[in-house]
Design a protein around this motif. Structure first.
Motif, PDB file in Angstrom:
ATOM      1  N   ILE A 199      10.693   3.956  -0.519  1.00 17.16           N
ATOM      2  CA  ILE A 199       9.818   4.614  -1.494  1.00 17.16           C
ATOM      3  C   ILE A 199       8.364   4.555  -1.034  1.00 17.16           C
ATOM      4  CG2 ILE A 199       8.920   4.481  -3.861  1.00 17.16           C
ATOM      5  CD1 ILE A 199      11.722   3.444  -4.685  1.00 17.16           C
ATOM      6  N   ALA A 200       7.991   3.415  -0.419  1.00 13.43           N
ATOM      7  CA  ALA A 200       6.615   3.237   0.059  1.00 13.43           C
ATOM      8  C   ALA A 200       6.348   3.945   1.377  1.00 13.43           C
ATOM      9  CB  ALA A 200       6.311   1.751   0.198  1.00 13.43           C
ATOM     10  N   GLY A 201       7.335   4.657   1.905  1.00 14.80           N
ATOM     11  CA  GLY A 201       7.140   5.411   3.131  1.00 14.80           C
ATOM     12  C   GLY A 201       7.213   4.588   4.396  1.00 14.80           C
ATOM     13  N   LEU A 202       7.766   3.382   4.321  1.00 12.06           N
ATOM     14  CA  LEU A 202       7.848   2.504   5.492  1.00 12.06           C
ATOM     15  C   LEU A 202       9.178   2.626   6.217  1.00 12.06           C
ATOM     16  CD1 LEU A 202       6.135  -0.664   3.988  1.00 12.06           C
ATOM     17  CD2 LEU A 202       5.120   1.080   5.461  1.00 12.06           C
ATOM     18  N   ASN A 203      10.179   3.231   5.579  1.00 11.88           N
ATOM     19  CA  ASN A 203      11.445   3.562   6.226  1.00 11.88           C
ATOM     20  C   ASN A 203      11.662   5.064   6.120  1.00 11.88           C
ATOM     21  OD1 ASN A 203      12.107   0.817   6.595  1.00 11.88           O
ATOM     22  ND2 ASN A 203      13.142   0.698   4.611  1.00 11.88           N
ATOM     23  N   ARG A 204      12.247   5.674   7.138  1.00 15.72           N
ATOM     24  CA  ARG A 204      12.644   7.075   7.028  1.00 15.72           C
ATOM     25  C   ARG A 204      14.124   7.112   6.654  1.00 15.72           C
ATOM     26  NH1 ARG A 204      10.702  11.923   8.139  1.00 15.72           N
ATOM     27  NH2 ARG A 204       8.834  11.063   9.116  1.00 15.72           N
ATOM     28  N   PRO A 205      14.456   7.580   5.438  1.00 15.90           N
ATOM     29  CA  PRO A 205      15.855   7.562   4.997  1.00 15.90           C
ATOM     30  C   PRO A 205      16.762   8.376   5.911  1.00 15.90           C
ATOM     31  CG  PRO A 205      14.375   7.973   3.155  1.00 15.90           C
ATOM     32  CD  PRO A 205      13.559   8.072   4.403  1.00 15.90           C
ATOM     33  N   THR A 206      18.013   7.935   6.019  1.00 17.83           N
ATOM     34  CA  THR A 206      19.002   8.667   6.791  1.00 17.83           C
ATOM     35  C   THR A 206      19.367   9.968   6.107  1.00 17.83           C
ATOM     36  OG1 THR A 206      19.869   6.525   7.533  1.00 17.83           O
ATOM     37  CG2 THR A 206      21.273   8.457   7.885  1.00 17.83           C
ATOM     38  N   SER A 207      19.490   9.901   4.769  1.00 14.08           N
ATOM     39  CA  SER A 207      19.747  11.111   3.991  1.00 14.08           C
ATOM     40  C   SER A 207      19.301  10.864   2.558  1.00 14.08           C
ATOM     41  CB  SER A 207      21.231  11.498   4.037  1.00 14.08           C
ATOM     42  OG  SER A 207      22.033  10.461   3.469  1.00 14.08           O
ATOM     43  N   VAL A 248       8.452  12.229   0.279  1.00 18.39           N
ATOM     44  CA  VAL A 248       8.283  11.076   1.160  1.00 18.39           C
ATOM     45  C   VAL A 248       9.197  11.167   2.370  1.00 18.39           C
ATOM     46  CG1 VAL A 248       8.338   8.545   1.285  1.00 18.39           C
ATOM     47  CG2 VAL A 248       7.629   9.673  -0.834  1.00 18.39           C
ATOM     48  N   THR A 249      10.374  11.757   2.208  1.00 23.49           N
ATOM     49  CA  THR A 249      11.323  11.834   3.320  1.00 23.49           C
ATOM     50  C   THR A 249      10.862  12.809   4.394  1.00 23.49           C
ATOM     51  OG1 THR A 249      12.571  13.441   2.005  1.00 23.49           O
ATOM     52  CG2 THR A 249      13.333  11.177   1.967  1.00 23.49           C
ATOM     53  N   ALA A 250       9.901  13.669   4.076  1.00 21.51           N
ATOM     54  CA  ALA A 250       9.430  14.665   5.048  1.00 21.51           C
ATOM     55  C   ALA A 250       8.049  14.323   5.603  1.00 21.51           C
ATOM     56  CB  ALA A 250       9.409  16.054   4.405  1.00 21.51           C
ATOM     57  N   LEU A 251       7.542  13.121   5.299  1.00 22.66           N
ATOM     58  CA  LEU A 251       6.201  12.756   5.752  1.00 22.66           C
ATOM     59  C   LEU A 251       6.118  12.737   7.276  1.00 22.66           C
ATOM     60  CD1 LEU A 251       5.115   9.767   3.460  1.00 22.66           C
ATOM     61  CD2 LEU A 251       4.086  12.039   3.549  1.00 22.66           C
ATOM     62  N   ARG A 252       5.110  13.396   7.832  1.00 22.26           N
ATOM     63  CA  ARG A 252       4.837  13.296   9.260  1.00 22.26           C
ATOM     64  C   ARG A 252       3.841  12.169   9.519  1.00 22.26           C
ATOM     65  NH1 ARG A 252       6.942  17.201  12.291  1.00 22.26           N
ATOM     66  NH2 ARG A 252       7.692  19.101  11.269  1.00 22.26           N
TER      67      ARG A 252
END
Length: 542
Positions: free
Chosen positions: A338-346, A356-360
Motif C-alpha cells: 500500500i505504501a508503494g514499497l512492494n510492486r504487487p504481482t497482481s 499504486v501498482t502502476a507507479l513508475r
C-alpha cells in the motif's frame, strides 16, 4: 504459602557506577517466591525489575553491585543459601542446577552457529555430564517435553531454521535441563504473537505444576500477570509500589501507579466503541485494495513464495483499518505494498487518485502516503539531531527556507506532545516512547493523507503505548488522517480500528467492522486469536 519461601528478597538495594556518579537503581525491594507458584514482577522499562532478576542470578553488569539487603534461596540439597556475596565459583555451581534463566529474546540468546541440541545440552556439560549418549538422550527428552515436534531433526537444526515460538521453547528446554528449583522468566513472551504466547505460557504452567518449580515472571503486561501469577509485585523507579496476591492487587489496587497500569493495559481496559466519521454517500474510499497478490522469488529453481493471496478491502477517509494476524500472515507485506514499497504481482491498489501498482516513481506518492516502522531507533539516523531527522523530508522535497523548516519542525514536535527543545538532541538521548513520537512527527511533516503504521506500538510499555494511541486518535480527529494499522495485538486493535482484516498465511479469512469481528467472529482462526488475548481471568472477574 507454607514453610520457608523458595526465594526471599529483603531490603534489596542495587547501585550502578556511572561517569556522573553512583545511580541507585533498586531501593528497599522485598518479596518472596514460593515453590510451585508464580510471582510476577511488573513495571515499565527502567523500573528496576530486570536489575532485581540479574541480582537473583548473579549476573549484574560489571558496573553494578548489590549495595544492601539479602537474597536467600532455599535449596532442596543444601538448605538456605545467601546469594549476596557468593564467589563466582559458587555461582557457577548454582546457575542451571538451582536457578535458571529464560531470557527475553531467543534471537540474541541462542548461538546462531550452534545446533539446537548443543545449546540445550550446554548446561548439562557445564555441570559435569560427560557421557555424550546420556546428554543426547536428555536433550531429546527435553525437546519433546516442551512440545517441539520431531526432536531428532530439530536437535540437528540451527536457530534460524526455527520459528520464534519454537526458539522460545528451546530456551525453556535449556532452562529445565537440570530441573532447577527457581526459574527467572524475563519477558519470555513479549515478542511473540498472542497465540504463540498462550502456548508458551501454558507450557510454563504445565511444567511448573509437574516439577514444583517456582517462577519469577518479569513482565510489563499486567494482563499476562493477571492470568498467570499467584502474586504480583509492582515496581516503579526502583521501588516496590504494591505487592500481594494477584487477585487482591488487581481487584482493588492501593497504589495510583497500579491503577494507571490497569487503565492503560489494552486487554484489561473497558472497551469504548469508536464512532467512525460520517462518510458522504457516494464518496470514494481513500484506499482501495483489490485481489492483491504478492509473490517473492526464491532461488534454486523453487516456486515463488506467495506472501499475500487475493486480499481485498477499502478504507474510507478519516478512518482506521487494521490488518491483524500472526507473524507470516502477510500483514506487513500488504502494508508495504500500500505504501508503494512492494510492486504487487497482481491485483490493484489505489490511494486517492493514484494507482499504486502502476507507479513508475514513488517520489511524489511519498507526499501523500507515509510509513511508520515498529522500531523507531532503527529508522532514525543516530548521527542526526531530531531537528535534522524531521527537516530532512522537507529538504528532500525543497519545501521552505531553513527558517521555515525549523518553524515547521518545532510545530510538529508540539503536535506529538514533545518539547521543541528536543530538536537539538539525538535519538539515543530519547526514551523509546519519545523516539516513536519523533517517527510519527517525521511521517506527518509532509502532511500526508494516509499513514501506514507497522506494529508502531508493539515494542512500548503499556503506559507509553496508551499515550501513543491517544495521540494517534487526536491527530486523526484534528488532521483528518487515514490509518492502516498493522498489529498482532487484538486488544490494541479494538481500541483504535474502525474496520479489520484478519489475515492468515497470506489470505484474508475475515473482514468487517471492529464490532462485528470482535463481538461476532465468523472464522475459527479469528476466534482463536480472540481467545488468546491475555487477561481473561481478570475480565471474567470484573
Amino acid at each position: 504459602m507454607t514453610g520457608e519461601p523458595l526465594l526471599s528478597i529483603r531490603d534489596l538495594a542495587v547501585q550502578y557506577r556511572t561517569a556522573h556518579g553512583p545511580v541507585d537503581a533498586v531501593r528497599g525491594v522485598s518479596f518472596d517466591v514460593a515453590a510451585g507458584e508464580v510471582t510476577a514482577l511488573v513495571g515499565e522499562s527502567g523500573s528496576g525489575k530486570s536489575t532485581v532478576a540479574q541480582s537473583v542470578i548473579g549476573l549484574l553488569a560489571s558496573n553494578g553491585r548489590v549495595a544492601g539487603g539479602s537474597i536467600s534461596l532455599n535449596e532442596r540439597r543444601e538448605g538456605v543459601t545467601e546469594l549476596v556475596g557468593l564467589s563466582e565459583r559458587r555461582w557457577r555451581s548454582l546457575r542451571g542446577r538451582c536457578i535458571a534463566l529464560i531470557p527475553q529474546d531467543p534471537g540474541n540468546s541462542l548461538n546462531p552457529v550452534t545446533t539446537i541440541g548443543s545449546s540445550v545440552g550446554e548446561a548439562l556439560r557445564i555441570h559435569g555430564w560427560r557421557d555424550q549418549r546420556k546428554v543426547r538422550s536428555r536433550v531429546l527428552e527435553l525437546l519433546e517435553r516442551v512440545d517441539i515436534d520431531d526432536p531428532e531433526t530439530r536437535a540437528r537444526q540451527y536457530p534460524h531454521e526455527l520459528s520464534g515460538g519454537m526458539r522460545q521453547r528451546v530456551l525453556i528446554a535449556a532452562a529445565l535441563a537440570l530441573e532447577p528449583e527457581l526459574i527467572i522468566a524475563d519477558e519470555p513472551t513479549s515478542a511473540l504473537d498472542v497465540t504463540v504466547q498462550r502456548t508458551v505460557l501454558d507450557l510454563l504452567d504445565r511444567l511448573r505444576t509437574e516439577t514444583g518449580t517456582g517462577i519469577l515472571f518479569i513482565t510489563h503486561d499486567l494482563a499476562v500477570a493477571a492470568d498467570r501469577s499467584d502474586s504480583i509485585v509492582v515496581m516503579r523507579g526502583g521501588e516496590v509500589q504494591e505487592a500481594g496476591p494477584s487477585a487482591t492487587v488487581l481487584a482493588a489496587p492501593d497504589a495510583e501507579y497500579t491503577r494507571t497500569l490497569l487503565a492503560d493495559a489494552p486487554s484489561l481496559a473497558q472497551v469504548v466503541e469508536r464512532v467512525p466519521p460520517v462518510v458522504a454517500d457516494g464518496e470514494r474510499p481513500l484506499v482501495e485494495v483489490t485481489a492483491l497478490r504478492q509473490e517473492f522469488a526464491r532461488g534454486g529453481g523453487r516456486a515463488p513464495l506467495v506472501a499475500v493471496d487475493d486480499v481485498s478491502f477499502t478504507v474510507p477517509r478519516g478512518t482506521t483499518h487494521a490488518l491483524v494476524g500472526e507473524s507470516g500472515s502477510g500483514k506487513t507485506t500488504t502494508g508495504r505494498s500500500i505504501a508503494g514499497l512492494n510492486r504487487p504481482t497482481s491485483g490493484a491498489i489505489r490511494v486517492g487518485d493514484v494507482d499504486v501498482t502502476a507507479l513508475r516513481s514513488a517520489r511524489a506518492f511519498r507526499r501523500t502516503t507515509q510509513l511508520v516502522y515498529q522500531n523507531p531507533y532503527g529508522s532514525l539516523d543516530p548521527r542526526q539531531t531530531i531537528g535534522q531527522v524531521l527537516a530532512e523530508p522537507l529538504a528532500n522535497f525543497g519545501i521552505g527556507t531553513s527558517a521555515e523548516r525549523a518553524e515547521r519542525v518545532a510545530h510538529h514536535l508540539e503536535l506529538v506532545s514533545l518539547a521543541p527543545e528536543l530538536a537539538n538532541r539525538r535519538p539515543r538521548e530519547l526514551s523509546g516512547g519519545q523516539r516513536q513520537r519523533v517517527a510519527i512527527a517525521r511521517a506527518l511533516i509532509l502532511e500526508p493523507e494516509l499513514v501506514v503504521l507497522d506494529e508502531a506500538v508493539s515494542a512500548l510499555d503499556v503506559t507509553v503505548q496508551a499515550q501513543i494511541l491517544r495521540l494517534l486518535a487526536r491527530l486523526q480527529e484534528e488532521l483528518g488522517l487515514t490509518y492502516v494499522f498493522i498489529s498482532h495485538d487484538l486488544a490494541v486493535v479494538r481500541q483504535i480500528a474502525d474496520t479489520v482484516s484478519v489475515l492468515r498465511r497470506g489470505r484474508q479469512v475475515e473482514l468487517g467492522s471492529a464490532g462485528q469481528v470482535f463481538d461476532a467472529p465468523q472464522h475459527d482462526y479469528t476466534r482463536q486469536l480472540l481467545a488468546a488475548i491475555p487477561g481473561a481471568a481478570f475480565r471474567g472477574g470484573a
